[in-house]
Design an enzyme around this catalytic site. Sequence first.
Site, PDB file in Angstrom:
ATOM      1  N   GLU A 205      92.303 134.535 -30.637  1.00 48.68           N
ATOM      2  CA  GLU A 205      92.129 132.936 -30.437  1.00 48.68           C
ATOM      3  C   GLU A 205      92.226 132.017 -32.074  1.00 48.68           C
ATOM      4  O   GLU A 205      91.647 132.060 -32.789  1.00 48.68           O
ATOM      5  CB  GLU A 205      90.334 132.370 -30.076  1.00 48.68           C
ATOM      6  CG  GLU A 205      90.107 133.364 -28.779  1.00 48.68           C
ATOM      7  CD  GLU A 205      88.544 133.767 -28.125  1.00 48.68           C
ATOM      8  OE1 GLU A 205      87.954 132.151 -28.870  1.00 48.68           O
ATOM      9  OE2 GLU A 205      88.106 134.041 -27.814  1.00 48.68           O
TER      10      GLU A 205
ATOM     11  N   ARG B 190      89.171 121.987 -21.258  1.00 53.50           N
ATOM     12  CA  ARG B 190      89.831 122.711 -20.592  1.00 53.50           C
ATOM     13  C   ARG B 190      89.383 122.427 -19.517  1.00 53.50           C
ATOM     14  O   ARG B 190      89.718 123.498 -18.739  1.00 53.50           O
ATOM     15  CB  ARG B 190      89.114 124.028 -21.287  1.00 53.50           C
ATOM     16  CG  ARG B 190      87.469 123.932 -21.379  1.00 53.50           C
ATOM     17  CD  ARG B 190      87.054 125.666 -21.726  1.00 53.50           C
ATOM     18  NE  ARG B 190      85.809 125.486 -21.540  1.00 53.50           N
ATOM     19  CZ  ARG B 190      84.481 126.633 -21.601  1.00 53.50           C
ATOM     20  NH1 ARG B 190      85.514 127.709 -21.191  1.00 53.50           N
ATOM     21  NH2 ARG B 190      83.911 127.212 -21.445  1.00 53.50           N
TER      22      ARG B 190
ATOM     23  N   HIS C 107      92.301 129.115 -26.680  1.00 56.76           N
ATOM     24  CA  HIS C 107      91.471 130.801 -27.051  1.00 56.76           C
ATOM     25  C   HIS C 107      92.563 131.069 -25.429  1.00 56.76           C
ATOM     26  O   HIS C 107      92.349 131.865 -24.490  1.00 56.76           O
ATOM     27  CB  HIS C 107      90.505 129.910 -25.868  1.00 56.76           C
ATOM     28  CG  HIS C 107      89.541 130.797 -25.459  1.00 56.76           C
ATOM     29  ND1 HIS C 107      89.507 131.837 -24.887  1.00 56.76           N
ATOM     30  CD2 HIS C 107      87.806 130.968 -25.374  1.00 56.76           C
ATOM     31  CE1 HIS C 107      88.140 132.812 -24.493  1.00 56.76           C
ATOM     32  NE2 HIS C 107      87.373 132.032 -25.350  1.00 56.76           N
TER      33      HIS C 107
ATOM     34  N   ASP D 170      82.398 140.072 -31.086  1.00 62.03           N
ATOM     35  CA  ASP D 170      82.252 137.337 -30.498  1.00 62.03           C
ATOM     36  C   ASP D 170      82.325 137.656 -32.170  1.00 62.03           C
ATOM     37  O   ASP D 170      81.504 137.424 -33.187  1.00 62.03           O
ATOM     38  CB  ASP D 170      80.647 137.395 -30.568  1.00 62.03           C
ATOM     39  CG  ASP D 170      81.886 135.827 -30.160  1.00 62.03           C
ATOM     40  OD1 ASP D 170      82.663 134.875 -30.523  1.00 62.03           O
ATOM     41  OD2 ASP D 170      80.540 135.296 -28.830  1.00 62.03           O
TER      42      ASP D 170
HETATM   43  C1  BG6 Z   1      84.853 132.164 -27.258  1.00 63.60           C
HETATM   44  C2  BG6 Z   1      83.539 132.614 -28.302  1.00 63.60           C
HETATM   45  O1  BG6 Z   1      86.485 132.227 -27.930  1.00 63.60           O
HETATM   46  O2  BG6 Z   1      84.340 132.583 -25.554  1.00 63.60           O
HETATM   47  C3  BG6 Z   1      82.338 133.161 -27.007  1.00 63.60           C
HETATM   48  O3  BG6 Z   1      83.058 132.749 -30.054  1.00 63.60           O
HETATM   49  C4  BG6 Z   1      82.640 132.504 -26.512  1.00 63.60           C
HETATM   50  O4  BG6 Z   1      80.888 133.296 -28.282  1.00 63.60           O
HETATM   51  C5  BG6 Z   1      83.796 133.080 -24.891  1.00 63.60           C
HETATM   52  O5  BG6 Z   1      81.774 133.762 -24.985  1.00 63.60           O
HETATM   53  C6  BG6 Z   1      84.035 132.721 -24.012  1.00 63.60           C
HETATM   54  O6  BG6 Z   1      83.223 131.366 -23.987  1.00 63.60           O
HETATM   55  P1  BG6 Z   1      83.418 130.723 -21.895  1.00 63.60           P
HETATM   56  O7  BG6 Z   1      82.778 129.209 -22.214  1.00 63.60           O
HETATM   57  O8  BG6 Z   1      84.140 130.394 -21.772  1.00 63.60           O
HETATM   58  O9  BG6 Z   1      82.465 131.557 -21.095  1.00 63.60           O
END
Ligand code: BG6
Length: 305
Positions: free
Chosen positions: A278, A87, A170, A215
Amino acid sequence: PQPTVNIDQGRVEASLPSGQSVTVLLYGATVTSWKLANGEEQLFLSEKAHLDGSKPVRGGIPVVFPVFGPPPKDHATSALPQHGFARNSTWEFLGKSSSESLGKDKEKADDAVKLDFGLSHSMLSEEFKNAWPYEFGLVYSVTLSKDSLTTTLQVQNKDSKAFEFQVLLHSYLNIKDISAVRIKNLQSKAYIDKTQNASEHVESSSAVEITGETDRVYKGLDPKVPIEVVSTQGDKALFSITREALNDIVVWNPWIEKAKGMSDFGPDDAYKNMVCVEAGSVAAFQTLDAADTWEGGQTIRASSQ
Ligand code: BG6
């Protein structure tokens, strides 16, 4: 008329003659926008998201590979950042195919367009190359159809030894009001609650309601059974997500305090307008042998809200 594809300033935009469109940044191969024919945006994108390649995008569909969450200690991914490097690396655009070559009817040649993106070891930053020293190839395909978006990841092991990976698409879904949606088809499934010390639970609800920070990693689902995000007004499926080879589903909403705490999340109350559903393979690592290929993906079907 044929689908149109424009490439400009590190982003690829495609649209169908009937009005649907998709935008993909080369940075992360992140889908940042997906609109239906009426122009309605289906993906949430934070107002404060960084779109200049300085930080993973807060919104759209970031691709998580080869590790989900903070990497485990003493593992081949330990030196990588949270959610890996896909990403936050710059991918290349490999080209487009229209639905004729996608095996659909000739007279329906305007019905779909597929965009392919690639990432390989040699394209990574020095830091990522050192942190994950495997020869690999990723091909990420984004297919825009009339009422759906399909995103598929192919992972090729080009090394002489096996490697382990996790993968997650995601997706930040755009919704009008978190209190008016429910998530269906998770009932009786085991999940890990990351807000409660990764404790294990079994989902008791047939229609999961989000009423606080959420989560969860739901494990071992049948990818053919769609996960549905429905509206409480009329039980309409706003989104229906089917998967291939992705047996886990993460449901995430940061809620009030966590949303305020993220510098790239805005406005503060936008947690009401999104839910991340996701599709992934994250409950364990998969092993990919030398010279082997793995493929998995999701199709998100959307209806106007
Ligand atoms: C989710 C996780 O997929 O992504 C969470 O389960 C996390 O724990 C979230 O907080 C966002 O992650 P990031 O790294 O984009 O802030």
